[in-house]
Design a protein around this motif. Sequence first.
Motif, short mmCIF file in Angstrom:
data_model
loop_
_atom_site.label_atom_id
_atom_site.label_comp_id
_atom_site.label_asym_id
_atom_site.label_seq_id
_atom_site.Cartn_x
_atom_site.Cartn_y
_atom_site.Cartn_z
N ALA A 98 -43.33 36.01 24.54
CA ALA A 98 -43.73 35.10 23.47
C ALA A 98 -43.79 33.65 23.96
CB ALA A 98 -42.76 35.21 22.29
N THR A 132 -38.39 31.16 18.67
CA THR A 132 -37.76 32.40 19.15
C THR A 132 -36.25 32.26 19.11
OG1 THR A 132 -37.79 31.69 21.45
CG2 THR A 132 -39.68 32.97 20.69
N ARG A 175 -45.25 31.56 21.20
CA ARG A 175 -44.14 31.24 20.32
C ARG A 175 -43.28 30.23 21.05
NH1 ARG A 175 -46.90 32.87 16.53
NH2 ARG A 175 -46.89 35.03 15.93
#
Length: 156
Positions: free
Chosen positions: A58, A155, A150
């Motif tokens: 991510a 996260t 992300r």
Amino acid sequence: MSLADLYARPGHLIRRAHQISWALFLDECADFGITPVQYSALVAIGERPGIDATRLSALIAFDRSTIGNVIERLETRGLVARHPSAEDKRQKLLSLTPEGQKLLLDVEAPVTRVQQRLLNPLTEKERKTFVSLLQRLTTENNEVTSAPLRQASDTP
């Protein structure tokens, strides 16, 4: 559609720019045997030691189904170590080895040269504008990809 029309399309130009960026990276970093994705993974692992593969994918906007191959190559080269999580033994946490830390330091100047060579045709003002527009384009279209970026704040 003519070739002239194709050559003026943003998607085609972005693909070509990616090819050029990749070629410059491989040229500058040939002695290190590292790819742009591997470099991104090392940077993220270095900044977030103890990260797992899902969060890593991510943070660098890379497909979760293939991040394992990247990690495996880095681990085989002795650049990354995997350790079981204290909370969940099935989860593997990643950290840079001393060799991985050294490679990141050694490759810093060549990676900087890649960016300089890539943007060399532009003036300083154009470079700032270009990067700003690319950031906006990728941010605004982030969710359409199978591997959205992300940020670290997004996260756990």
